[in-house]
Scaffold this motif. Structure first.
Motif, PDB file in Angstrom:
ATOM      1  N   PRO A  59       3.385   8.900  10.173  1.00 32.56           N
ATOM      2  CA  PRO A  59       3.826   8.605   8.815  1.00 32.56           C
ATOM      3  C   PRO A  59       2.881   7.810   8.015  1.00 32.56           C
ATOM      4  O   PRO A  59       1.724   7.543   8.345  1.00 32.56           O
ATOM      5  CB  PRO A  59       5.223   7.815   9.173  1.00 32.56           C
ATOM      6  N   SER A  60       3.049   7.801   6.748  1.00 31.64           N
ATOM      7  CA  SER A  60       2.221   7.047   5.775  1.00 31.64           C
ATOM      8  C   SER A  60       3.105   6.129   4.995  1.00 31.64           C
ATOM      9  O   SER A  60       4.410   6.161   4.669  1.00 31.64           O
ATOM     10  CB  SER A  60       1.358   8.002   5.119  1.00 31.64           C
ATOM     11  N   SER A  61       2.398   5.282   4.229  1.00 30.50           N
ATOM     12  CA  SER A  61       3.271   4.444   3.049  1.00 30.50           C
ATOM     13  C   SER A  61       2.742   4.424   1.689  1.00 30.50           C
ATOM     14  O   SER A  61       1.415   4.751   1.647  1.00 30.50           O
ATOM     15  CB  SER A  61       3.382   3.115   3.957  1.00 30.50           C
ATOM     16  N   SER A  62       3.374   3.769   0.778  1.00 29.54           N
ATOM     17  CA  SER A  62       2.640   3.614  -0.429  1.00 29.54           C
ATOM     18  C   SER A  62       3.375   2.633  -1.220  1.00 29.54           C
ATOM     19  O   SER A  62       4.433   2.136  -0.938  1.00 29.54           O
ATOM     20  CB  SER A  62       2.651   4.972  -1.230  1.00 29.54           C
ATOM     21  N   GLN A  63       2.713   1.890  -2.000  1.00 33.88           N
ATOM     22  CA  GLN A  63       3.176   1.030  -2.651  1.00 33.88           C
ATOM     23  C   GLN A  63       4.377   1.184  -3.553  1.00 33.88           C
ATOM     24  O   GLN A  63       4.573   2.421  -3.984  1.00 33.88           O
ATOM     25  CB  GLN A  63       2.116   0.005  -3.607  1.00 33.88           C
ATOM     26  N   PRO A  64       5.268   0.297  -4.136  1.00 36.73           N
ATOM     27  CA  PRO A  64       6.205   0.581  -5.038  1.00 36.73           C
ATOM     28  C   PRO A  64       6.059   1.240  -6.241  1.00 36.73           C
ATOM     29  O   PRO A  64       5.059   1.125  -6.556  1.00 36.73           O
ATOM     30  CB  PRO A  64       6.861  -0.786  -5.451  1.00 36.73           C
ATOM     31  N   SER A  65       6.781   2.267  -6.690  1.00 34.37           N
ATOM     32  CA  SER A  65       6.342   3.176  -7.783  1.00 34.37           C
ATOM     33  C   SER A  65       6.286   2.179  -9.061  1.00 34.37           C
ATOM     34  O   SER A  65       6.954   1.282  -9.315  1.00 34.37           O
ATOM     35  CB  SER A  65       7.507   4.262  -8.011  1.00 34.37           C
ATOM     36  N   PRO A  66       5.198   2.538  -9.806  1.00 34.06           N
ATOM     37  CA  PRO A  66       4.726   1.763 -11.178  1.00 34.06           C
ATOM     38  C   PRO A  66       6.085   1.844 -11.974  1.00 34.06           C
ATOM     39  O   PRO A  66       6.508   0.763 -12.707  1.00 34.06           O
ATOM     40  CB  PRO A  66       3.632   2.603 -11.710  1.00 34.06           C
ATOM     41  N   GLY A  67       6.772   2.921 -12.019  1.00 38.12           N
ATOM     42  CA  GLY A  67       8.149   3.191 -12.987  1.00 38.12           C
ATOM     43  C   GLY A  67       9.181   2.239 -12.636  1.00 38.12           C
ATOM     44  O   GLY A  67       9.567   1.613 -13.407  1.00 38.12           O
ATOM     45  N   GLU A 117      -0.360 -13.304   1.211  1.00 37.50           N
ATOM     46  CA  GLU A 117      -1.532 -13.024   2.246  1.00 37.50           C
ATOM     47  C   GLU A 117      -0.765 -12.739   3.452  1.00 37.50           C
ATOM     48  O   GLU A 117      -1.545 -13.111   4.496  1.00 37.50           O
ATOM     49  CB  GLU A 117      -2.446 -14.385   2.142  1.00 37.50           C
ATOM     50  N   ILE A 118       0.155 -12.402   3.577  1.00 37.74           N
ATOM     51  CA  ILE A 118       0.904 -12.035   4.865  1.00 37.74           C
ATOM     52  C   ILE A 118       1.955 -10.911   4.359  1.00 37.74           C
ATOM     53  O   ILE A 118       1.867 -10.146   3.492  1.00 37.74           O
ATOM     54  CB  ILE A 118       1.643 -13.355   5.420  1.00 37.74           C
ATOM     55  N   SER A 119       2.985 -10.789   5.416  1.00 35.39           N
ATOM     56  CA  SER A 119       4.144  -9.590   5.040  1.00 35.39           C
ATOM     57  C   SER A 119       4.963 -10.151   5.867  1.00 35.39           C
ATOM     58  O   SER A 119       5.144 -11.025   6.489  1.00 35.39           O
ATOM     59  CB  SER A 119       3.419  -8.229   5.252  1.00 35.39           C
ATOM     60  N   CYS A 120       6.197  -9.326   5.965  1.00 37.15           N
ATOM     61  CA  CYS A 120       7.476  -9.450   6.747  1.00 37.15           C
ATOM     62  C   CYS A 120       7.995 -10.896   6.505  1.00 37.15           C
ATOM     63  O   CYS A 120       8.176 -11.400   5.569  1.00 37.15           O
ATOM     64  CB  CYS A 120       7.005  -9.288   8.171  1.00 37.15           C
ATOM     65  N   VAL A 264       7.809   0.559   6.486  1.00 36.72           N
ATOM     66  CA  VAL A 264       6.599   0.608   6.262  1.00 36.72           C
ATOM     67  C   VAL A 264       5.624   0.018   6.955  1.00 36.72           C
ATOM     68  O   VAL A 264       4.497   0.333   7.555  1.00 36.72           O
ATOM     69  CB  VAL A 264       6.431   0.010   4.603  1.00 36.72           C
ATOM     70  N   ILE A 265       6.205  -1.115   7.781  1.00 38.12           N
ATOM     71  CA  ILE A 265       5.056  -2.107   8.267  1.00 38.12           C
ATOM     72  C   ILE A 265       5.203  -1.237   9.649  1.00 38.12           C
ATOM     73  O   ILE A 265       3.943  -1.196  10.469  1.00 38.12           O
ATOM     74  CB  ILE A 265       5.708  -3.521   8.730  1.00 38.12           C
ATOM     75  N   GLY A 266       6.328  -0.785  10.132  1.00 39.61           N
ATOM     76  CA  GLY A 266       6.371   0.005  11.348  1.00 39.61           C
ATOM     77  C   GLY A 266       5.310   1.185  11.526  1.00 39.61           C
ATOM     78  O   GLY A 266       4.710   1.577  12.438  1.00 39.61           O
ATOM     79  N   THR A 267       5.204   1.819  10.227  1.00 34.28           N
ATOM     80  CA  THR A 267       4.363   2.972   9.839  1.00 34.28           C
ATOM     81  C   THR A 267       2.801   2.611  10.700  1.00 34.28           C
ATOM     82  O   THR A 267       2.140   3.269  11.078  1.00 34.28           O
ATOM     83  CB  THR A 267       4.115   3.481   8.587  1.00 34.28           C
ATOM     84  N   HIS A 268       2.462   1.306  10.078  1.00 29.56           N
ATOM     85  CA  HIS A 268       1.212   0.812  10.687  1.00 29.56           C
ATOM     86  C   HIS A 268       1.183   0.185  11.923  1.00 29.56           C
ATOM     87  O   HIS A 268       0.134   0.173  12.335  1.00 29.56           O
ATOM     88  CB  HIS A 268       0.604  -0.264   9.362  1.00 29.56           C
ATOM     89  N   LEU A 269       2.294  -0.628  12.304  1.00 27.76           N
ATOM     90  CA  LEU A 269       2.250  -1.213  13.516  1.00 27.76           C
ATOM     91  C   LEU A 269       2.504  -0.284  14.893  1.00 27.76           C
ATOM     92  O   LEU A 269       1.996  -0.545  15.923  1.00 27.76           O
ATOM     93  CB  LEU A 269       2.960  -2.367  13.501  1.00 27.76           C
TER      94      LEU A 269
END
Ligand code: MYR
Length: 286
Positions: A59-67, A117-120, A264-269
């Motif tokens: 899977p992959s992720s992307s930041q919130p849509s600018p719109g 500077e972190i997440s979750c 989203v975080i699960g995508t990367h971890l």
């Protein structure tokens, strides 16, 4: 002074808590093959792990849509005097930077982007504190100053079943150099200068967990304020509960909570990741 508090979905603040504290949420996107979802809205953590396990592509992720970001800021600028928007670390996502470019777009309602500077859940703790201070009518500059102090008092260590997702997603600093069998080790990871780095190389999950609990014990002794501790899991609720129960047993006077790594975080971890975070328990005497 009316300040709106905005955060992104990776703080994984349950909807009910968001509503209770008037917190606005911008979802990041998760992409599974041909399908894309706004996490926490179109897809839950459980659904994500189930779907991801059936796919043979990462899977992959992307930041919130600018719109969606502009639309939310525009709406809030009509109802509030200022907006504080708290994002996942700028070292792992472009979300904070995108909000930063909008900060002067609404002259009557300044936007204060804040890099957690972190997440979750450690990010959620900052958000909940911001919401509490905003509710008291505190000026946004003072809220930002308090958040900056709380951010300094926040620690998080985590580990993954294997490093492949982090490496493929490019979110492990120096990860490009890792090859083959190295990807199967269970290092303790943490954030340094906003990026994810290896804190210590440890071979087994059990030993890594023991080491993180030791780091927690050292901090509990060292600091002169109460801590709130969170065990965070990627689809491993029973394991997280077991860890949380042990920590609670050791420190009955401290609050211990459980949270999760969402899509989203699960995508990367990757599924099976476990983390423990702690920060000052600012709510305890309120
Ligand atoms: C994006 O696509 O903009 C989002 C990228 C998110 C990368 C996530 C990397 C793992 C973060 C682990 C956080 C652990 C906190 C305790």
């Amino acid at each position: 002074m009316k300040t709106a508090i905005v955060t992104d979905s990776t703080a994984y603040i349950p909807e009910q808590l968001r509503e209770e504290h008037h917190i606005y949420m911008l979802p990041l996107m998760v992409h599974l093959g041909e399908e894309s979802f706004r996490e926490e809205i179109d897809i839950s953590a459980e659904e994500f792990y189930e779907k991801a396990s059936q796919l043979d592509v990462f899977p992959s992720s992307s930041q919130p849509s600018p719109g969606a970001t502009i639309e939310l800021f525009k709406r809030l600028s009509k109802e509030y005097d200022a907006i504080i928007a708290i994002y996942l670390s700028s070292g792992i996502s472009g979300a904070y930077q995108s909000a930063y470019t909008l900060k002067d777009e609404f002259p009557l309602c300044p936007i204060y982007p804040f890099d957690s500077e972190i997440s979750c859940y450690p990010q959620a703790r900052l958000v909940l504190e911001a919401a509490r201070l905003a509710h008291e009518g505190i000026e946004p500059e003072r809220i930002i100053a308090q958040l900056t102090e709380l951010r300094e008092r926040t620690k998080a260590y985590f580990m993954v079943d294997d490093l492949t997702n982090l490496q493929k997603g490019g979110r492990l600093s120096g990860g490009a150099a890792l090859v083959g069998s190295m990807l199967k080790i269970k290092p303790i990871l943490h954030f340094e200068n906003k990026e994810i780095v290896v804190f210590e190389k440890i071979r087994t999950k059990k030993k890594a967990l023991q080491r993180i609990r030791k780091l927690l014990a050292i901090d509990i002794k060292k600091v002169d304020y109460p801590l709130v501790i969170t065990v965070i899991h990627a689809n491993r609720e029973a394991a997280a509960k077991e860890i949380a129960d042990k920590i609670q047993h050791d420190y009955p006077h401290l609050r211990v909570e459980i949270s999760y790594f969402g899509p989203v975080i699960g995508t990367h971890l990757g599924e099976g990741a476990i983390g423990i975070s702690w920060t000052e328990d600012v709510e305890i005497n309120k």
